[in-house]
Design a protein around this motif. Sequence first.
Motif, mmCIF file in Angstrom:
data_model
loop_
_atom_site.group_PDB
_atom_site.id
_atom_site.type_symbol
_atom_site.label_atom_id
_atom_site.label_comp_id
_atom_site.label_asym_id
_atom_site.label_seq_id
_atom_site.Cartn_x
_atom_site.Cartn_y
_atom_site.Cartn_z
ATOM 1 N N ALA A 24 1.030 24.652 92.046
ATOM 2 C CA ALA A 24 1.846 24.319 90.875
ATOM 3 C C ALA A 24 3.034 25.259 90.741
ATOM 4 N N ALA A 25 2.815 26.551 90.992
ATOM 5 C CA ALA A 25 3.905 27.517 90.889
ATOM 6 C C ALA A 25 5.027 27.197 91.867
ATOM 7 N N ALA A 26 4.660 26.807 93.083
ATOM 8 C CA ALA A 26 5.675 26.467 94.083
ATOM 9 C C ALA A 26 6.437 25.200 93.691
ATOM 10 N N LEU A 27 5.722 24.205 93.176
ATOM 11 C CA LEU A 27 6.371 22.950 92.806
ATOM 12 C C LEU A 27 7.291 23.124 91.602
ATOM 13 N N ILE A 28 6.877 23.939 90.635
ATOM 14 C CA ILE A 28 7.727 24.173 89.463
ATOM 15 C C ILE A 28 9.029 24.851 89.876
ATOM 16 N N THR A 29 8.927 25.874 90.718
ATOM 17 C CA THR A 29 10.132 26.571 91.179
ATOM 18 C C THR A 29 11.041 25.627 91.961
ATOM 19 N N TYR A 30 10.439 24.791 92.793
ATOM 20 C CA TYR A 30 11.231 23.861 93.598
ATOM 21 C C TYR A 30 11.957 22.851 92.720
ATOM 22 N N ALA A 31 11.230 22.294 91.732
ATOM 23 C CA ALA A 31 11.846 21.305 90.846
ATOM 24 C C ALA A 31 12.974 21.926 90.029
ATOM 25 N N GLU A 32 12.774 23.135 89.554
ATOM 26 C CA GLU A 32 13.808 23.781 88.743
ATOM 27 C C GLU A 32 15.026 24.162 89.572
ATOM 28 N N ARG A 33 14.856 24.304 90.862
ATOM 29 C CA ARG A 33 16.000 24.626 91.716
ATOM 30 C C ARG A 33 16.829 23.389 92.020
ATOM 31 N N TRP A 34 16.154 22.291 92.369
ATOM 32 C CA TRP A 34 16.870 21.108 92.839
ATOM 33 C C TRP A 34 17.175 20.108 91.735
ATOM 34 N N LEU A 35 16.470 20.198 90.614
ATOM 35 C CA LEU A 35 16.747 19.331 89.457
ATOM 36 C C LEU A 35 17.057 20.203 88.256
ATOM 37 N N ARG A 36 17.874 21.197 88.476
ATOM 38 C CA ARG A 36 18.093 22.236 87.475
ATOM 39 C C ARG A 36 18.539 21.665 86.129
ATOM 40 N N ASP A 37 19.558 20.842 86.119
ATOM 41 C CA ASP A 37 20.090 20.334 84.856
ATOM 42 C C ASP A 37 19.133 19.377 84.157
ATOM 43 N N LEU A 38 18.264 18.719 84.920
ATOM 44 C CA LEU A 38 17.376 17.725 84.336
ATOM 45 C C LEU A 38 16.032 18.303 83.901
ATOM 46 N N VAL A 39 15.547 19.319 84.588
ATOM 47 C CA VAL A 39 14.211 19.846 84.326
ATOM 48 C C VAL A 39 14.236 21.064 83.425
ATOM 49 N N ARG A 40 15.221 21.921 83.581
ATOM 50 C CA ARG A 40 15.213 23.174 82.837
ATOM 51 C C ARG A 40 15.604 23.011 81.380
ATOM 52 N N ASP A 41 16.228 21.912 81.033
ATOM 53 C CA ASP A 41 16.640 21.701 79.643
ATOM 54 C C ASP A 41 15.465 21.140 78.856
ATOM 55 N N HIS A 42 14.889 21.940 77.960
ATOM 56 C CA HIS A 42 13.710 21.541 77.200
ATOM 57 C C HIS A 42 14.046 21.156 75.773
ATOM 58 N N SER A 43 15.245 21.345 75.342
ATOM 59 C CA SER A 43 15.533 21.252 73.915
ATOM 60 C C SER A 43 15.933 19.863 73.456
ATOM 61 N N GLY A 44 16.409 19.041 74.357
ATOM 62 C CA GLY A 44 16.937 17.746 73.942
ATOM 63 C C GLY A 44 18.351 17.830 73.416
ATOM 64 N N ASN A 45 18.966 18.995 73.505
ATOM 65 C CA ASN A 45 20.346 19.155 73.029
ATOM 66 C C ASN A 45 21.213 19.746 74.141
ATOM 67 N N GLY A 46 20.989 19.271 75.350
ATOM 68 C CA GLY A 46 21.614 19.921 76.483
ATOM 69 C C GLY A 46 22.843 19.220 77.013
ATOM 70 N N ILE A 47 22.850 18.976 78.317
ATOM 71 C CA ILE A 47 24.044 18.545 79.021
ATOM 72 C C ILE A 47 24.407 17.111 78.685
ATOM 73 N N LYS A 48 25.625 16.803 78.898
ATOM 74 C CA LYS A 48 26.103 15.423 78.813
ATOM 75 C C LYS A 48 25.999 14.826 80.214
ATOM 76 N N CYS A 49 25.074 13.917 80.401
ATOM 77 C CA CYS A 49 24.835 13.347 81.719
ATOM 78 C C CYS A 49 25.815 12.200 81.951
ATOM 79 N N SER A 50 27.032 12.547 82.315
ATOM 80 C CA SER A 50 28.076 11.553 82.491
ATOM 81 C C SER A 50 28.005 10.875 83.845
ATOM 82 N N GLU A 51 27.210 11.424 84.767
ATOM 83 C CA GLU A 51 27.107 10.845 86.102
ATOM 84 C C GLU A 51 26.440 9.480 86.021
ATOM 85 N N PRO A 52 27.031 8.435 86.612
ATOM 86 C CA PRO A 52 26.401 7.104 86.584
ATOM 87 C C PRO A 52 25.019 7.129 87.218
#
Length: 574
Positions: free
Chosen positions: A216-244
Amino acid sequence: MATPLRSNSRLSTAMERTGQWVFSQEIPTDVIVEVGEANFNLHKFMLVAKSNYIRKLIMETNEADLTRINLSEIPGGPEIFEKAAKFCYGVNFEITVHNVAALRCAAEYLQMTNKYCDNNLAGRTEDFLSQVALSSLSGAVVVLKSCEDLLPMAEELKIVQRCIDVASARACNEASFPCRTPPNWWTEELSILDVELFGRIIGAMKQRGAKPLTIAAALITYAERWLRDLVRDHSGNGIKCSEPIDSDLRIQQRELLESIVQLLPVEKAAFPIHFLCCLLRCAIFLKASSACRNEAEKRISLILEHVTVDDLLVLSFTYDGERLFDLDSVRRIISGFVEKEKSMAVFNGGDFREVSSSAMQRVAKTVDAYLAEIATAVELSISKFNGIANLVPKGARKVEDDLYRAIDVYLKSHPNLDEIEREKVCSSMDPLKLSYEARVHASQNKRLPVQIVLHALYYDQLKLRSGGADDRNQPDAVTTRNQLQADVSLVKENEALRTELLKMKMYISDMQKNNQTGTSSKSVGTRKPTFFSSMSKTLGKLNPFRHGSKDTSHIDDNLGVDVTKPRRRRFSIS
């Protein structure tokens, strides 16, 4: 002298370096080696001495004098060929963990093996791999990373498998007996890999008996590295996902996410629930496959007792926090948890309708607080609000103050609801399970429908009649509800008994009138009481509810009785 040729009006950097180490100045170059866009002016006899592949090309050609050789398919491209050519010329160069795999593949391609020439390039690179590169986790990972552009030759030469074996063994050892800080440094090392190679290392670690928390530790680190903007934002008040959503980036992220979910260990409770919630929101946003979403939902539902309101909000709002996601995932998660609790209750020989586990009570409290948070959303319909509220079994809410608060917030945020719609919103709440303070608030709450206000007032009236000012110390609201139902039943029985007595009096009166026709005026003042009239009086006095309704015991039976059916009155609290 070897001189670089001009290509596309630009001197190749590789060609500029070539002139510095080709030392046969008296012997003119006799072959041009093409590698992609780079051209190398070299000597045949120097290349043939080390490369059996080039020797075969020269020997088997139909041309009288071969002056140009194309090696564009050599692994590693011009940079690696330059080093191989240096080796042929006896010029020293550095072998590193970054280029050893490419040099080994190039040596195999050029047939620069020890079978053709002793101490050739293939042997030198093999020694470096065994003695240096694969002696540490970091080295093995870097070599494996370089193999991503060398497939399938690196696979055929067993370089990839050797790296995987070393990396998985070292990672398991570091997880059990860390020798560096921070203890999870090895997860950062693995996270640089492509998801396919990373997955193979995870599989090898599982075969070696790695603990689920380690995976689990390895998978969490991997996901946070490659899906940084999507996974690390926990607040619901984060980035504007303008990418189609159908862009190449989103498609790549979706495939990556689905691969990560497939690597999750079998043990369901290995991951923190907030990470699973972030994965599920990512799957919803990227429109991942149903299998990917279902797997994440199942894992969350199994450990839902550890969920927080913020975790559920992560699932509910878009990344910019401006609108609600589809709430179907939240409903399926809660429903799955309830079904699990029911199964456990039945297995343990209990009745889920009567007994609710502490885990279910925690989830009920969290769901009510969650409803209060999303109730402010204008697009939240009554059906969706009630759909989530009604998923929690009635027995899980000992007191429904939190649900009342959520309903009040919803009514306040949706002021245009009519009376019927407000009653629908309140239908999921039991007014008799409100605390004293909540009932006082409800009795003065103008947003509530009249029916709910009357319920609150009715409850307090009954408490006052029974001699209690409030129920703050009452242990169980279900017991109180049963008592109220019994009281109502008694009231109905009292009404039925009163009606029967009146009918009996009417019947006796009719008989008396028929038997004493012509002398009715005289018998009105002088007739003695009959047995039936005395019995009616006695039953009326024994009636425990006679003080709560009209008392007829003092009416003389000799007086006229109204033969019309009396009006049936509702039991009133006034």
